[in-house]
Scaffold this motif. Structure first.
Motif, mmCIF file in Angstrom:
data_model
loop_
_atom_site.group_PDB
_atom_site.id
_atom_site.type_symbol
_atom_site.label_atom_id
_atom_site.label_comp_id
_atom_site.label_asym_id
_atom_site.label_seq_id
_atom_site.Cartn_x
_atom_site.Cartn_y
_atom_site.Cartn_z
ATOM 1 N N GLY A 1 -81.755 16.198 -56.029
ATOM 2 C CA GLY A 1 -80.340 15.857 -56.156
ATOM 3 C C GLY A 1 -80.164 14.578 -56.945
ATOM 4 N N SER A 2 -78.970 14.321 -57.360
ATOM 5 C CA SER A 2 -78.708 13.110 -58.132
ATOM 6 C C SER A 2 -77.277 12.687 -57.924
ATOM 7 N N ALA A 3 -77.121 11.564 -57.247
ATOM 8 C CA ALA A 3 -75.764 11.039 -57.103
ATOM 9 C C ALA A 3 -75.212 10.634 -58.455
ATOM 10 N N ALA A 4 -76.101 10.178 -59.333
ATOM 11 C CA ALA A 4 -75.658 9.693 -60.637
ATOM 12 C C ALA A 4 -75.050 10.809 -61.465
ATOM 13 N N SER B 1 -73.958 13.669 -60.076
ATOM 14 C CA SER B 1 -73.159 14.495 -59.162
ATOM 15 C C SER B 1 -73.804 15.845 -58.899
ATOM 16 N N GLU B 2 -75.101 15.866 -58.669
ATOM 17 C CA GLU B 2 -75.770 17.103 -58.300
ATOM 18 C C GLU B 2 -76.305 16.951 -56.877
ATOM 19 N N ASN C 1 -75.126 3.155 -61.905
ATOM 20 C CA ASN C 1 -74.300 4.218 -62.474
ATOM 21 C C ASN C 1 -72.849 4.019 -62.066
ATOM 22 N N PHE D 1 -69.445 5.327 -60.432
ATOM 23 C CA PHE D 1 -68.975 6.269 -59.418
ATOM 24 C C PHE D 1 -67.469 6.070 -59.228
ATOM 25 N N SER E 1 -78.191 3.842 -57.638
ATOM 26 C CA SER E 1 -78.597 5.088 -56.990
ATOM 27 C C SER E 1 -79.813 5.638 -57.727
ATOM 28 N N PRO E 2 -80.568 6.489 -57.060
ATOM 29 C CA PRO E 2 -81.709 7.102 -57.744
ATOM 30 C C PRO E 2 -81.276 8.346 -58.505
ATOM 31 N N VAL F 1 -70.955 14.848 -54.340
ATOM 32 C CA VAL F 1 -72.278 14.771 -53.726
ATOM 33 C C VAL F 1 -72.308 13.816 -52.550
ATOM 34 N N LEU F 2 -71.761 12.647 -52.752
ATOM 35 C CA LEU F 2 -71.799 11.633 -51.707
ATOM 36 C C LEU F 2 -70.432 11.516 -51.058
#
Lengths: 359, 717
Positions: A320-323, A325-326, B573, B575, B563-564, B612-613
């Protein structure tokens, strides 16, 4: 006994049975899985937890917190019985987790550094390495103190530990302080009783993961990031020789798991999962056409790890990747046809997959 | 955007054409004198309160000065023990200094001894004056801000250790900290280290909450902290000496001479030295075996020196100010990865010239400053990774000019700012610029409408900011309407704000599993609505109570968070997040009583807007609160101050592994003894009375209970 007494006795018996058969869930019930699928999939997550999921009921999940410290960066997982050992990375310690009670039973610590690979040799011996001090040590889960003892120096940058047949192998990437390759990778065999070095094996460039099967140790050499030069080294444990390096493992391959059919699942953040038969020494899925689920843009999602669960299906972890959006997923493939069967959304950042049953 | 710039330039020219002199904008000021109505002699010690919460106390000559006021109609209340209070209406304008003379008549009512406070004020602004600073015993900006509602201060250890502020759940780099108009946010990280702003020479601190780019420029995304230093005030002398736990030592002094009245020249020189040996006990985390250890390499030492020369004319004034600051402290690392060799030094040397002039209904101001920041971060044997020895230097040149003019009922102002920052050193990597240029222009207008007891104040402001780092201009408008009637007021405000990425986010030296991100977009508050409600009750026999409630909702595009990515490589990044919440502040200081109570609670929900978050962004407490009780008994003055920060997430998108809430309680007691023309103050304080060791940051514990004792000897103002 008249009829009234008989009815009362019957009712009393039913209440007694009902009481004995209290079906309120207990923590250890989770580990039994479902009646048709006892499999449990374990992983460590970015949220500093050990994450468990029933493969027969993917919505049944448990997260065990491993610690609040920012240094807690779990980087792997080893399971024996209903206990797990999780190296905590920068915390320079190992969490010894009781999976049944869902608690961290103890922490075992280095004086400083970065705890990486870990492996159970037997019930009383857990070997763990320190990537900063370039040492490996061991602890007994039942020992009095919390120190990791028997420290022995190994080739620099130990990345993982494999225990097989009572033998212990440490995979060292051989990187210098600037994380550049100082030379070929080295696998060091340790005597777990004395923690002395038995022998060393020279393998390919930048090895990070290994798995044992067929009396052989399969070492994934990650190579250089972006240069598509990943290779595989095979160590024959019968005669302690190293076969010629096998090329073609794509860009920066990483975690490897081998199933009971001798299929090695080798995952890469850069392409997905390749499947290579340790029996035929041929690819079933190549790095060019790997096991993967395409992202919205059409490219393969990379894989943090892949393993075969007790039910025979292949579970692949997408980090996954928050950066971008996955969301993170477990992608489930048929173990025979590799057809995609399911996509299970999971918390961000799973890695270190282990499939197990706890009968 | 070009049209906007042209419009600003056109308006600036129009204003300049009417104003004889063009100069920088400064907030309204009110100067005045309080006299005894019976004898016409000056009354020292009279308290002057403006309706925006600002406060001053008259000196021995009966003179007071209120700075950084909110423009518009205001009420000023003057009171003193043994005299009946007087309330006056005044008009305040940007760039202008208003004057006021108040005659107090003796009254039979015996008022309580006055207590200095940090009072909530209109528009979510809190002003902390010199008296409140001295009364608090705080030594640096972090110490005093952590008691302000809605401001969450995160300090990484004991006294002298780095500290940052978050307002409304912002990042540290989204809080602009200005000292005499000069940004203190560091060149690389973008955040301001509050421990580097000592309070020995500070006159006033204003905490401005919310999106404030229209008023203060870039970086004021979560709010602004505006610090004004003390101006030379004529003949004065002061010497402070203190000692405390863990080798704490403090020494400060100030001397001044000259005349601060019209036509006079005054000068002052002050210096301070602070030392903290560290090596305090802390709780070892379970994963390291539990128990307690000693926090080694946590010493901090700083030296500061400031000098100023001020000239005051009939309609103009000017000041030349210079400063030197040097801090030398250990970098002890985390408790699980401690470093015995990590070390940092920072030096700051600066000079600034500012002046204001008033001509009729126009006013102008200008300020020029030069500042050099040097920093070194080194560790010869870090607990992990390779040894490092990084140096960084930033040379900052800043010029600001503005003007204001009243046109009928309208008050118009405009100004411009230019900054060049030269960067050199080893902290930044490939692609980092040698220098950045920044420019900003602003216009503002307000129109008060008064009808009987009702006053409506409409305002609008627009600022455009551009920097060479981003290569384009960004506009930040703000509009508001303030309605005031009798004892209450309500203000509704809408605004946008802008914050460019930091140089560190874009260009820091790449490391293992961490990467900079040169493609970052600026952070934008694209819409923030704020509602402020205020109620104040004051009178000769009243409870002297005030209440401020603010509510806000904002959507933020591209908040920069770490974030990773899919490779497990950490990087900054953008957000999208939303922030919602409110702050409630109360103050009660009954006249005739010797007790003052204050408290506040703040809610700051800062949540991810992406798919996602979800949930609260890490390290942002949803709830925070503070309360204080001050009392004056038998010549002693003392108080208790409590603050609370709720649990904070440490992992993205989950409550697992959250940090527990932090409760801290401080105690102090002091007594002032007049000796001839001097005053001696002795003070004893216990910081963190209950001995909390849990820090705001995981793995950075607090030193627990700290005892301090200090003596201050002063002459003159």
């Amino acid at each position: 006994m008249n009829r009234r007494h008989a009815v009362l006795l019957a009712l009393a018996g039913m209440f007694t049975l009902a009481a004995c058969g209290d079906d309120s869930p207990q923590p250890w019930d989770f580990l039994e899985g479902t009646p048709t699928d006892p499999g449990i999939l374990l992983a460590v997550n970015l949220d500093k937890t050990l994450f468990m999921l029933q493969t027969g009921a993917p919505d049944e999940r448990v997260s065990i917190a491993l610690g609040t410290s920012s240094a807690v960066t779990p980087v792997g997982l080893a399971v024996r019985g209903t206990f797990a050992a999780v190296p905590l990375g920068n915390a320079a310690s190992v969490a010894y987790v009781d999976l049944a009670t869902r608690t961290v039973e103890r922490y075992f610590t280095f004086a400083s550094g970065n705890a990486t690979g870990v492996a159970f040799v037997d019930q009383a011996t857990v070997v763990v390495c320190n990537q900063t001090t370039d040492q490996c040590g061991k602890f007994d889960p039942a020992q009095g103190g919390n120190e990791i003892t028997g420290l022995v120096a190994v080739t620099q940058f130990p990345a993982s530990v494999v225990a097989a047949g009572g033998r212990v192998f440490v995979v060292s990437s051989n990187l210098d302080d600037n994380y550049m390759q100082a030379g070929p990778g080295v696998v060091t065999e340790l005597n777990p009783a004395t923690m002395e070095i038995v022998r060393t094996f020279e393998v390919g460039a930048n090895p990070q993961y290994a798995a044992a099967a067929n009396n052989r140790l399969y070492v994934v050499n990650s190579g250089d990031y972006g240069l598509n030069n990943g290779t595989l080294s095979v160590i024959n444990l019968a005669n302690n020789t190293v076969d010629p390096v096998i090329s073609g493992f794509g860009d920066f391959p990483g975690p490897i798991n081998i199933d009971s059919r001798g299929r090695a699942y080798i995952s890469s953040f850069n392409y997905g999962t390749a499947v290579w038969s340790t029996i035929t020494t041929e690819f079933l899925k190549t790095p060019a056409v790997p096991l993967c689920v395409n992202s919205a843009g059409g490219a393969c999602r990379g894989a943090a790890d892949a393993t075969v669960a007790p039910n025979g299906d292949v579970y692949q972890a997408f980090f996954g990747s928050a950066a971008t959006s996955e969301a993170a997923y477990y992608f489930v493939y048929d173990g025979d046809t590799f057809a995609l069967k399911d996509s299970i959304a999971v918390p961000l950042g799973p890695s270190g997959l282990v499939g197990a049953t706890f009968d | 955007m070009t049209r906007v710039v042209r419009l600003i330039l056109l308006l600036a020219c129009l204003i300049g054409a009417r104003a004889p002199t063009l100069a920088a904008q400064h907030a309204p000021e009110l100067r005045g004198r309080v006299l005894d109505a019976a004898t016409s002699t000056p009354l020292p010690g009279a308290e002057v309160l403006s309706s925006d919460g600002s406060r001053a106390v008259t000196g021995s000559d009966g003179i007071f000065v209120l700075r950084a006021l909110k423009p518009g109609p205001a009420q000023v209340t003057v009171r003193r023990v043994g005299f009946a209070p007087v309330t006056r209406d005044v008009e305040l304008a940007n760039g202008a200094t208003s004057s006021l003379t108040v005659m107090l008549s003796a009254a039979p009512v015996q008022l309580a001894e006055l207590t200095a406070t940090a009072a909530p004020a209109a528009g979510g602004v809190t002003s902390i004056d010199r008296a409140a600073i001295e009364q608090s015993g705080a030594s640096d900006l972090a110490d005093i801000l952590q008691q302000q509602g809605g401001v969450v201060v995160t300090r990484s250890g004991g006294p002298g250790s780095p500290a940052t502020a978050s307002i409304r759940g912002s990042s540290a780099s989204q809080v602009l900290v200005l000292v005499d108009g000069v940004p203190q946010n560091q060149a690389v990280s973008g955040s301001a280290d509050l421990s580097l702003v000592r309070l020995d020479n500070v006159e006033r601190i204003s905490v401005v909450r919310g999106a404030q780019s229209a008023r203060y420029g870039q970086q004021a995304l979560g709010g602004a902290i505006v610090v004004e230093t003390r101006r030379p005030a004529g003949l004065e002398a002061q010497a402070d000496v203190g000692a405390g736990s863990y080798g704490g030592r403090a020494l400060a002094g100030r001397v001044g001479a000259g005349r601060s009245s019209a036509g006079g020249v005054a000068a002052s020189l002050s210096g301070a030295y602070n030392d903290f040996a560290g090596d305090f006990p802390y709780d070892i985390p379970p994963e390291r075996g539990g128990g307690t250890g000693v926090r080694l390499n946590s010493a901090a030492r700083d030296v500061s020196l400031e000098g100023a020369v001020a000239w005051t004319g009939a309609t103009a004034e000017a000041r030349l100010r210079g400063e030197y600051f040097d801090v030398d402290r250990g970098m002890p690392g985390t408790v699980v990865q401690p470093s015995l060799t990590g070390h940092q030094t920072q030096q700051r040397i600066g000079v600034g010239l500012d002046g204001t002039m008033k001509l009729g209904r126009a006013a102008a101001s200008v300020s020029v400053s030069l500042q050099r920041q040097d920093a070194t971060f080194a560790d010869s044997a870090p607990p992990f990774s390779a040894p490092y020895d990084d140096h960084n230097r930033a040379d900052v040149f800043l010029v600001d000019a503005g003007a204001s003019r009243d046109v009928g009922a309208w008050q118009l102002s405009a100004g411009a700012q230019f900054q060049r920052m030269g960067i050199s050193g080893t902290a930044l990597g490939v692609g980092a610029p040698d220098a950045t240029l920044y420019g900003g222009g602003r216009i503002a207008a307000r129109a008060p409408f008064i009808s009987g007891d009702w006053a409506l104040d409409a305002s609008a402001a627009l600022r455009v900011d551009g920097s060479s780092l981003m290569g384009q201009w960004y506009a930040s408008p703000q509009v508001g309407a303030l309605l005031r009637h009798d004892w209450w007021s309500a203000e509704l405000r809408w605004g946008q704000a802008y914050n460019p990425p930091t140089l560190g986010d874009m260009y820091f030296q790449e490391g293992v599993q961490v990467e900079p991100n040169p493609l970052l977009a600026p952070e934008r508050v694209k819409s923030e609505w704020s509602l402020y409600l205020e109620a104040r009750e004051a009178g000769p026999s009243s409870l002297n109570a005030s209440m401020g409630l603010s509510l806000f909702t904002a959507s933020i595009d591209g908040m920069i968070l770490w974030s990773p990515d899919f490779r497990y490589i950490w990087s900054p990044n953008n957000f999208d997040v939303s922030r919602r919440g409110g702050e409630l502040n109360l103050r009660l200081a009954p006249l005739g009583s010797h007790v003052a109570l204050a408290g506040g609670v703040a809610l700051a929900s800062v949540t991810y807007a992406g798919p996602v978050l979800s949930g609260q962004v890490i390290y942002r407490p949803l709830w925070s609160a503070s309360a204080s009780a001050d009392a004056s008994v038998l010549g002693f003055e003392g108080g208790l101050a409590w603050r609370y920060a709720g649990s904070r997430r440490t992992a993205m998108g989950t409550d697992l592994n959250s940090l527990p809430p932090v409760n801290l309680l401080d105690f102090r007691v002091s007594r002032v003894i007049p000796i001839g023309g001097m005053a001696v103050r002795a003070r004893f304080a216990i910081d963190n009375l209950i001995g909390t060791r849990t820090g705001m940051l995981v793995d950075f514990p607090l030193p627990g209970r700290l005892l301090r004792f200090d003596i201050s000897l002063r002459y003159g103002s």
